[in-house]
Design an enzyme around this catalytic site. Sequence first.
Site, PDB file in Angstrom:
ATOM      1  N   HIS A  45       3.614   5.346  -4.788  1.00 21.03           N
ATOM      2  CA  HIS A  45       2.432   4.526  -5.039  1.00 21.03           C
ATOM      3  C   HIS A  45       1.410   4.682  -3.914  1.00 21.03           C
ATOM      4  O   HIS A  45       1.742   5.107  -2.811  1.00 21.03           O
ATOM      5  CB  HIS A  45       2.828   3.047  -5.142  1.00 21.03           C
ATOM      6  CG  HIS A  45       3.505   2.711  -6.444  1.00 21.03           C
ATOM      7  ND1 HIS A  45       3.842   1.437  -6.789  1.00 21.03           N
ATOM      8  CD2 HIS A  45       3.895   3.501  -7.474  1.00 21.03           C
ATOM      9  CE1 HIS A  45       4.410   1.446  -7.997  1.00 21.03           C
ATOM     10  NE2 HIS A  45       4.475   2.675  -8.423  1.00 21.03           N
ATOM     11  N   GLU A  47      -0.244   2.476  -2.013  1.00 17.64           N
ATOM     12  CA  GLU A  47      -0.007   1.710  -0.781  1.00 17.64           C
ATOM     13  C   GLU A  47       1.150   2.328   0.001  1.00 17.64           C
ATOM     14  O   GLU A  47       1.095   2.475   1.224  1.00 17.64           O
ATOM     15  CB  GLU A  47       0.353   0.248  -1.095  1.00 17.64           C
ATOM     16  CG  GLU A  47      -0.618  -0.490  -1.994  1.00 17.64           C
ATOM     17  CD  GLU A  47      -0.266  -0.374  -3.469  1.00 17.64           C
ATOM     18  OE1 GLU A  47       0.098   0.732  -3.918  1.00 17.64           O
ATOM     19  OE2 GLU A  47      -0.360  -1.391  -4.168  1.00 17.64           O
ATOM     20  N   CYS A  82       2.411  -3.715  -6.414  1.00 18.29           N
ATOM     21  CA  CYS A  82       3.497  -4.007  -7.356  1.00 18.29           C
ATOM     22  C   CYS A  82       4.558  -4.874  -6.700  1.00 18.29           C
ATOM     23  O   CYS A  82       4.762  -4.851  -5.489  1.00 18.29           O
ATOM     24  CB  CYS A  82       4.116  -2.710  -7.860  1.00 18.29           C
ATOM     25  SG  CYS A  82       4.886  -1.726  -6.564  1.00 18.29           S
ATOM     26  N   CYS A  92       5.758  -2.237  -3.493  1.00 13.09           N
ATOM     27  CA  CYS A  92       4.773  -2.228  -2.413  1.00 13.09           C
ATOM     28  C   CYS A  92       4.652  -3.602  -1.765  1.00 13.09           C
ATOM     29  O   CYS A  92       4.388  -3.702  -0.562  1.00 13.09           O
ATOM     30  CB  CYS A  92       3.437  -1.738  -2.947  1.00 13.09           C
ATOM     31  SG  CYS A  92       3.524  -0.012  -3.449  1.00 13.09           S
TER      32      CYS A  92
END
Length: 157
Positions: A45, A47, A82, A92
């Site tokens: 992801h 982040e 998330c 994250c």
Amino acid sequence: MATAHPAEKSPSKPTNFRVGALVLDVDTNTILATGYTLELEGNIHAEQCCFMKLAKEHNVAEDQLGPLLPKNSVLYTTMEPCNKRLSGNLPCTERILNLKGVIKTVYVSVLEPEKFVRQNEGRKKLEDVGIKVELVGGLEDRILAVATAGHEQKGEV
Ligand SMILES: [Zn+2]
């Protein structure tokens, strides 16, 4: 404003949102890291990508990174971090919590559409430890169009 957003560099796939993120040191106004969904190899992801880059830069594991980062950092991300990942990867939200208060505010452009994970309780988890989550409006349509490119369109989006 007219330049391509990092999220737009992310590959379009039906199984993920294309998200862009960056970590900023507020005191010096320095961008510490940027990332976008699937920039790094694996199911990474945006982040997470930022944190992995920073961990690599500091030569530590990601969960050891907190004390090494500027104490007044913020995270910008086009979509709410998330809180649950169907893949079993660390969400994250947990990664932000692992930084132990270094991230003071998370600026979010859109909340996570309830497509893959029914409810995102990450915001509450962050706010519970004093991390502000600020919704920054104005670019939702563009961000969602970028985020969901490659998804099957079902009626109105
Ligand atoms: Zn995530």
